[in-house]
Motif scaffolding. Sequence first.
Motif, PDB file in Angstrom:
ATOM      1  N   CYS A 172       0.707  -1.012   0.052  1.00 21.97           N
ATOM      2  CA  CYS A 172       0.001   0.162  -0.085  1.00 21.97           C
ATOM      3  C   CYS A 172       0.717   1.143  -0.027  1.00 21.97           C
ATOM      4  O   CYS A 172       1.778   1.395   0.696  1.00 21.97           O
ATOM      5  N   LEU A 173       0.455   2.034  -0.979  1.00 19.35           N
ATOM      6  CA  LEU A 173       1.217   3.697  -1.057  1.00 19.35           C
ATOM      7  C   LEU A 173       0.310   4.603  -0.463  1.00 19.35           C
ATOM      8  O   LEU A 173      -0.901   4.764  -0.582  1.00 19.35           O
ATOM      9  N   TYR A 174       1.025   5.486   0.256  1.00 15.36           N
ATOM     10  CA  TYR A 174       0.167   6.750   0.721  1.00 15.36           C
ATOM     11  C   TYR A 174       1.191   8.049   0.642  1.00 15.36           C
ATOM     12  O   TYR A 174       2.180   8.077   0.592  1.00 15.36           O
ATOM     13  N   GLU A 175       0.259   9.046   0.049  1.00 15.39           N
ATOM     14  CA  GLU A 175       0.770  10.292  -0.174  1.00 15.39           C
ATOM     15  C   GLU A 175      -0.167  11.463  -0.088  1.00 15.39           C
ATOM     16  O   GLU A 175      -1.410  11.115  -0.149  1.00 15.39           O
ATOM     17  N   VAL A 180      -5.427  12.243   1.406  1.00 13.98           N
ATOM     18  CA  VAL A 180      -4.682  11.188   1.459  1.00 13.98           C
ATOM     19  C   VAL A 180      -5.034  10.350   0.092  1.00 13.98           C
ATOM     20  O   VAL A 180      -6.063   9.721   0.118  1.00 13.98           O
ATOM     21  N   VAL A 181      -3.939  10.062  -0.694  1.00 15.60           N
ATOM     22  CA  VAL A 181      -4.018   9.306  -1.931  1.00 15.60           C
ATOM     23  C   VAL A 181      -3.464   7.939  -1.496  1.00 15.60           C
ATOM     24  O   VAL A 181      -2.546   7.728  -0.932  1.00 15.60           O
ATOM     25  N   VAL A 182      -4.468   6.918  -1.456  1.00 11.60           N
ATOM     26  CA  VAL A 182      -4.081   5.627  -1.214  1.00 11.60           C
ATOM     27  C   VAL A 182      -4.146   4.496  -2.302  1.00 11.60           C
ATOM     28  O   VAL A 182      -5.004   4.807  -3.151  1.00 11.60           O
ATOM     29  N   ASP A 203       4.458   3.597 -11.859  1.00  9.74           N
ATOM     30  CA  ASP A 203       6.001   3.243 -12.096  1.00  9.74           C
ATOM     31  C   ASP A 203       6.719   4.101 -10.810  1.00  9.74           C
ATOM     32  O   ASP A 203       6.657   5.616 -10.894  1.00  9.74           O
ATOM     33  N   LEU A 204       7.269   3.515  -9.859  1.00  7.13           N
ATOM     34  CA  LEU A 204       8.119   4.217  -8.913  1.00  7.13           C
ATOM     35  C   LEU A 204       9.629   4.140  -9.413  1.00  7.13           C
ATOM     36  O   LEU A 204      10.203   3.165  -9.787  1.00  7.13           O
ATOM     37  N   PRO A 205      10.219   5.241  -9.098  1.00  7.91           N
ATOM     38  CA  PRO A 205      11.756   5.608  -9.399  1.00  7.91           C
ATOM     39  C   PRO A 205      12.481   4.848  -8.312  1.00  7.91           C
ATOM     40  O   PRO A 205      12.042   4.364  -7.182  1.00  7.91           O
ATOM     41  N   ALA A 206      13.695   4.484  -8.327  1.00  2.00           N
ATOM     42  CA  ALA A 206      14.552   3.931  -7.412  1.00  2.00           C
ATOM     43  C   ALA A 206      14.771   5.211  -6.370  1.00  2.00           C
ATOM     44  O   ALA A 206      14.808   6.346  -6.614  1.00  2.00           O
ATOM     45  N   MET A 207      14.572   4.543  -5.148  1.00  2.00           N
ATOM     46  CA  MET A 207      14.672   5.448  -3.950  1.00  2.00           C
ATOM     47  C   MET A 207      15.631   4.800  -2.885  1.00  2.00           C
ATOM     48  O   MET A 207      15.449   3.660  -2.708  1.00  2.00           O
ATOM     49  N   ARG A 208      16.050   5.849  -1.837  1.00  2.34           N
ATOM     50  CA  ARG A 208      16.787   5.353  -0.344  1.00  2.34           C
ATOM     51  C   ARG A 208      15.613   5.146   0.106  1.00  2.34           C
ATOM     52  O   ARG A 208      14.882   6.415   0.383  1.00  2.34           O
ATOM     53  N   ALA A 209      15.336   4.550   1.229  1.00  3.10           N
ATOM     54  CA  ALA A 209      14.101   4.474   2.166  1.00  3.10           C
ATOM     55  C   ALA A 209      14.932   3.825   3.545  1.00  3.10           C
ATOM     56  O   ALA A 209      15.574   3.049   3.751  1.00  3.10           O
ATOM     57  N   ALA A 210      14.153   4.533   4.699  1.00  3.75           N
ATOM     58  CA  ALA A 210      14.221   3.907   5.956  1.00  3.75           C
ATOM     59  C   ALA A 210      13.206   3.117   6.073  1.00  3.75           C
ATOM     60  O   ALA A 210      12.083   3.409   6.087  1.00  3.75           O
ATOM     61  N   THR A 211      13.470   1.761   6.527  1.00  2.00           N
ATOM     62  CA  THR A 211      12.652   0.636   6.844  1.00  2.00           C
ATOM     63  C   THR A 211      12.615   0.325   8.254  1.00  2.00           C
ATOM     64  O   THR A 211      13.658   0.229   8.874  1.00  2.00           O
ATOM     65  N   ALA A 239      11.357  13.307   4.442  1.00  2.00           N
ATOM     66  CA  ALA A 239      10.502  12.307   4.086  1.00  2.00           C
ATOM     67  C   ALA A 239      10.076  12.374   2.576  1.00  2.00           C
ATOM     68  O   ALA A 239       9.993  13.823   2.045  1.00  2.00           O
ATOM     69  N   ALA A 240      10.231  11.524   1.713  1.00  2.00           N
ATOM     70  CA  ALA A 240       9.760  11.534   0.223  1.00  2.00           C
ATOM     71  C   ALA A 240       8.217  10.638   0.224  1.00  2.00           C
ATOM     72  O   ALA A 240       8.044   9.840   1.271  1.00  2.00           O
ATOM     73  N   GLU A 241       7.696  10.978  -0.806  1.00  2.00           N
ATOM     74  CA  GLU A 241       6.431  10.272  -1.021  1.00  2.00           C
ATOM     75  C   GLU A 241       6.437   9.123  -2.270  1.00  2.00           C
ATOM     76  O   GLU A 241       7.323   9.669  -3.169  1.00  2.00           O
ATOM     77  N   PRO A 242       5.777   8.380  -2.197  1.00  2.00           N
ATOM     78  CA  PRO A 242       4.839   7.694  -1.265  1.00  2.00           C
ATOM     79  C   PRO A 242       5.445   7.006  -0.370  1.00  2.00           C
ATOM     80  O   PRO A 242       6.601   6.140  -0.588  1.00  2.00           O
ATOM     81  N   ALA A 243       4.955   7.084   0.890  1.00  2.00           N
ATOM     82  CA  ALA A 243       5.399   5.948   2.030  1.00  2.00           C
ATOM     83  C   ALA A 243       4.582   4.654   1.587  1.00  2.00           C
ATOM     84  O   ALA A 243       3.804   4.570   0.998  1.00  2.00           O
ATOM     85  N   ARG A 244       5.325   3.585   1.966  1.00  2.00           N
ATOM     86  CA  ARG A 244       4.838   2.092   1.506  1.00  2.00           C
ATOM     87  C   ARG A 244       4.678   1.137   2.854  1.00  2.00           C
ATOM     88  O   ARG A 244       5.404   1.320   3.689  1.00  2.00           O
ATOM     89  N   GLU A 245       3.652   0.409   2.782  1.00  2.00           N
ATOM     90  CA  GLU A 245       3.656  -0.736   3.647  1.00  2.00           C
ATOM     91  C   GLU A 245       3.664  -1.945   2.855  1.00  2.00           C
ATOM     92  O   GLU A 245       2.755  -2.178   2.099  1.00  2.00           O
ATOM     93  N   LEU A 246       4.730  -2.839   2.991  1.00  4.09           N
ATOM     94  CA  LEU A 246       4.872  -3.917   2.176  1.00  4.09           C
ATOM     95  C   LEU A 246       4.361  -5.312   3.200  1.00  4.09           C
ATOM     96  O   LEU A 246       4.818  -5.139   4.436  1.00  4.09           O
TER      97      LEU A 246
END
Length: 268
Positions: A172-175, A180-182, A203-211, A239-246
């Motif tokens: 799930c992506l959140y922006e 709030v776009v879900v 299409d999501l670009p390559a990103m660095r993320a804190a997980t 923080a960059a968007e979208p945040a993600r829940e895997l």
Amino acid sequence: MFAIGEFARHGRVSVRMLRHYDAIGLLRPAYVDPATGYRSYTAAQLADLNRIVALKDLGFSLDQVDKLIADNLGPAELRAMLTMRRAQLETTLAESYARLAQVESRLRGLETDIPAKDIVVKELPAVRLAGLTATAASFTPDDITPVVRPLCAELGRRLPHADVRPAGRLTCLYEQQTDVVVRATVPAAVDAGGNLNGLDVIDLPAMRAATLVHRGPIDQVLPSWQALAHWLEDNGRRAAEPARELYLDTPEDPEGWVTELQQPFTTG
């Protein structure tokens, strides 16, 4: 016939209640001794008493009960009303449990100190996703939960009938925009020009993320997301968007859920 005390015991009500019902004309005694004023009731009146108490317990006022009894409601009508009232109470109970879970989650945020070592910085590769999009008024549970769950369920219904080959787990992506776009998505190989069955391609670009891996019900995820917010601040990241829940594991019991939270970030 039964004296008022006996009748109250058989009907599982108080004598005081029977006297009140008599005073307002809702359930008169079968007989009142003119000399002593003692009230007596018949066994047949237990059915009337049951009807009154059942309607009162359904939430009707005594004035409303009086009118309903005048309509001579039968057991079938009372059963239908009981079924409807039970559904309303079950909904209220579920909502109360959900609110308690949110209170517990916020208290846990005050009490829980998630070690920084549990937060892992990852390079998220560019990815193509197929999914569905909806909006919620806010991130509050009352707004977002009724959006996310049906959206994920609808994605599950559409995928088997689309030319989409899932290549990973539900994400799930959140922006945050005006609303709030879900997005409920799966990584997927999508055939060009194929049947998407109403699914969007993202299409999501390559990103660095804190997980951070969150274990337990997703409605108690707040402390974990806030731990990521503290990490961003402590490390000078934005923080960059979208945040993600895997969703790594989602057994029937929510206590066993395992979810990786992914917060993309930029420097500065």
